[in-house]
Design an enzyme around this catalytic site. Structure first.
Site, PDB file in Angstrom:
ATOM      1  N   THR B 159      34.359  36.715  41.285  1.00  0.00           N
ATOM      2  CA  THR B 159      34.404  38.123  41.719  1.00  0.00           C
ATOM      3  C   THR B 159      33.938  38.987  40.548  1.00  0.00           C
ATOM      4  OG1 THR B 159      36.778  38.210  41.194  1.00  0.00           O
ATOM      5  CG2 THR B 159      36.173  37.802  43.493  1.00  0.00           C
ATOM      6  N   LYS B 185      38.155  30.518  39.019  1.00  0.00           N
ATOM      7  CA  LYS B 185      37.705  31.909  38.947  1.00  0.00           C
ATOM      8  C   LYS B 185      38.923  32.763  38.638  1.00  0.00           C
ATOM      9  CE  LYS B 185      38.146  34.982  41.460  1.00  0.00           C
ATOM     10  NZ  LYS B 185      39.131  36.104  41.750  1.00  0.00           N
ATOM     11  N   THR B 196      47.899  31.585  39.236  1.00  0.00           N
ATOM     12  CA  THR B 196      47.477  32.980  39.349  1.00  0.00           C
ATOM     13  C   THR B 196      45.972  33.164  39.326  1.00  0.00           C
ATOM     14  OG1 THR B 196      47.723  33.156  36.994  1.00  0.00           O
ATOM     15  CG2 THR B 196      49.572  33.833  38.329  1.00  0.00           C
ATOM     16  N   ASN B 405      38.279  48.605  36.954  1.00  0.00           N
ATOM     17  CA  ASN B 405      39.361  48.735  37.922  1.00  0.00           C
ATOM     18  C   ASN B 405      39.530  50.132  38.493  1.00  0.00           C
ATOM     19  OD1 ASN B 405      40.568  46.091  38.296  1.00  0.00           O
ATOM     20  ND2 ASN B 405      40.681  46.183  36.059  1.00  0.00           N
ATOM     21  N   THR B 410      34.988  50.667  45.476  1.00  0.00           N
ATOM     22  CA  THR B 410      33.886  51.545  45.861  1.00  0.00           C
ATOM     23  C   THR B 410      32.544  51.066  45.345  1.00  0.00           C
ATOM     24  OG1 THR B 410      34.587  52.884  44.002  1.00  0.00           O
ATOM     25  CG2 THR B 410      35.271  53.580  46.176  1.00  0.00           C
TER      26      THR B 410
END
Lengths: 410, 410
Positions: B159, B185, B196, B405, B410
């Site tokens: 990501t 990842k 996690t 972050n 968006t």
């Protein structure tokens, strides 16, 4: 708000508004700029006093000295420096804190055991005692019983704070007007844990040290212990309260019919200071208020509220005006307390974004406008698991937080 | 390092290095860019399998499906998408995760209950199932048993990661070469708590599901559970391990003479992936390694190591190359475990900054150079309270963490 009937905010009030208090501040040379770095609050009589302290295992030298002074339940003066925390400074640091107390007692003409000492600033460096000594000697002439003295004091306790934090309220106790005031500093190393900043409260109420202490603790639990800036708990922080008893009220006890009004006013002062600290969090552009309702009990609600308001991802999203409620629910789910995962509602302001744990189609433009334009961003979480509720306050995570903390010592 | 004798790193190794595995990836349209967003690992036989999952209360739909598939202790395929977490998506999200599993089973020709599903990305939005369906249909032709297939898979699970994370090692079990590999990842919402991130481990060892699961848990505890990027624990994360059994080794049990070698190699793969995740933390410029020695027990050491490496103030100081050990000791003191405050040593690299809780005069230039030039910043804390020790990994807090972050959705 029933509280409005119980007490009245004092326009332009300060820590010298309660009867019997003077304060002052000056620049003695601990800060590199010419801002004030040494301050004092003096009561004209030995005041009933109480304090709460940081829970950090490494407690700075001034805390040891203040605990000793407070053993008898009274204080007459508080001497505070900023620019240096006098923490992790070993025996020399302790000797310096004791010397600060002795010098303040001598120059202010009060008992050694009636002086509290507080420090804030960089950890691990010895105080420049030459500066402190000459500063304390010069403090008495700076004492002032009006707003000017309070202003100098408030400036003297600031570190990375942008604004001073000060408030006063009036309460009627048996028909007699009693004033409660507070000043505080803190904008980094702020996390929910007993007394996570420097705070100073003055009142002219007549109240026992025991009752003052228990009120200080309960008020702290729902105010100063419910704020977080960065999750870090300082080595130095304390909240000290002095009651001069000069208002002439009937002695306050928990059984007095006006106890609730006094407690509400006292708690309101703490809450206002706590919110001011969160709002002035290092680099912050928004105050974030998280209200949790319907938790299994209040403690669970408090844990969830603090986890959400402390989440770096939530804080970054608010800075970016991004209605990213996924980060909010992820924080709810890792708070370590029971939550039924199927019935959570989340709102941003009055915009509902999650209903029974399912996304609500909401107006993104409206959400963007709310997040961009609101000084205070309100996040409401309804769990429908019980009647527990709590409110926590924090601030957004911004470039400036990083800038400030990447270069604090240098 | 005795571990070097136990296993050998495999130059250019990947998740397809162990016998029996193919993998692949493609872009199906979930990410806005043309980067891969759908990946698969396929074993030519039903593999012994185990997994650990996020502890977050809100668990994404794919976790439910994967738990169901894993009930029989075997897996033959793992289908993974990035760009959308399929979390907090209600009944439709569950239906979509089941459909992903069914489609993968159909197109790969494996049993429904031998397919694991994993998703990562934005929370609370429904998957574009048209993209997922056509992507899964096209995946079989992308399968490859070499490094190319592994590369496509690794790209598909990223990501905000900047780099892929992949490693393989060889171990001798009863004289037979066994290979262990892993890919992972994760660069945000990373905090010490079971599993996690997304992690996938392959091995050709013959081992029971029970032993694989217990090894996975113990390795996770000292690796993936000891990293933090931002303190947030995701709703989606899991670590899945498949063992094809095709190496031809004597079946591994805890009593096998080469168990320790296999466990060391397995743990090493986990540790390398965990450190790679911490190093690739959102916006990070340094890997931070915190070694705590001399704690009252290992759990206390782990709590302290994680608190220090998770402190926003410590992380900001490292970004700023500021040898601000005061923030380190403040974090040690708020970790919530017993520490004797008078005998703490702290070093940055080999520069001693605190000795028996007292500041050491150190060469600031040397410290600055160390912090600026070291890819990995090592913080050592010696408590002299006992024999407990632990190591945790994290990264510095930078402007880029905030930038990433503040504008993720968006």
């Amino acid at each position: 708000m029933s509280e409005i009937e119980l007490f009245t905010a004092l326009e332009g009030g300060s820590i010298t508004s309660p009867k019997g208090f003077k304060s002052g501040g000056l620049h003695c040379g601990l800060k590199k700029t010419d801002r004030n770095d040494l301050g004092v609050i003096l009561c004209e009589v030995p005041a009933t006093a109480a304090a709460v302290y940081t829970t950090n295992i490494f407690q700075a030298a001034p805390l040891k000295v203040t605990r000793e002074s407070l053993a008898n339940g009274t204080l007459q003066a508080i001497i505070v420096n900023s620019g240096n925390a006098n923490a992790c400074t070993g025996e020399q640091g302790e000797a310096d804190a004791y010397e600060m107390r002795a010098a303040a007692a001598q120059h202010l003409g009060v008992e050694l055991n009636d002086v509290a000492v507080a420090s804030t600033g960089v950890i691990g460096e010895l105080l420049k005692m030459d500066c402190v000594r000459s500063g304390i000697a010069a403090l008495p002439e700076k004492l002032d019983g009006g707003a000017a003295g309070a202003e100098e004091f408030c400036q003297a306790i600031l570190t990375t704070d942008l604004v001073k934090k000060e408030i006063a309220v009036k309460v009627l106790v048996g028909g007699v007007e009693v004033t409660i005031a507070g000043a505080a500093k803190g904008s980094g190393m702020i996390h929910p844990n007993m007394a996570t900043m420097l705070g100073f409260m003055t009142t002219d109420a007549d109240i026992s040290a025991e009752d003052l202490h228990s009120l200080l603790r309960s008020a702290t639990n729902v105010t100063f212990n419910m704020i977080t800036v960065d999750g870090d708990t300082s080595t130095n922080d304390m909240l000290v309260s002095m009651a001069s008893g000069l208002a002439g009220n009937e002695k306050l006890t928990r059984l007095h019919p006006d106890w609730d009004a006094f407690a509400a006013g006292f708690t309101y002062v703490c809450q206002r200071l706590a919110k001011a600290i969160a709002r002035d969090g290092e680099g912050a552009t928004h105050l974030i208020e998280v209200q949790v309702n319907g938790a299994v009990h209040d403690e669970a609600a408090a844990a969830i509220a603090k986890t959400v308001v402390g989440s770096s991802l939530v804080k970054s999203a608010i800075f970016g005006a991004d209605a990213n409620w996924g980060r909010i629910i992820a924080a709810v789910g890792r708070a370590g307390v029971p939550v039924s995962p199927e019935r959570v509602n989340i709102s941003l302001g009055d915009i509902e974004v999650l209903l029974h744990s399912k996304p609500v189609v909401f107006d993104e433009e409206k959400a963007l406008a709310y997040l961009q334009k609101s000084e205070t961003v309100l996040i409401t979480v309804d769990l429908h698991d019980g009647t527990g509720k709590a409110t926590a306050w924090g601030c957004d995570l911004t470039y400036d937080y990083v800038r400030i903390n990447a270069a604090y010592r240098t």
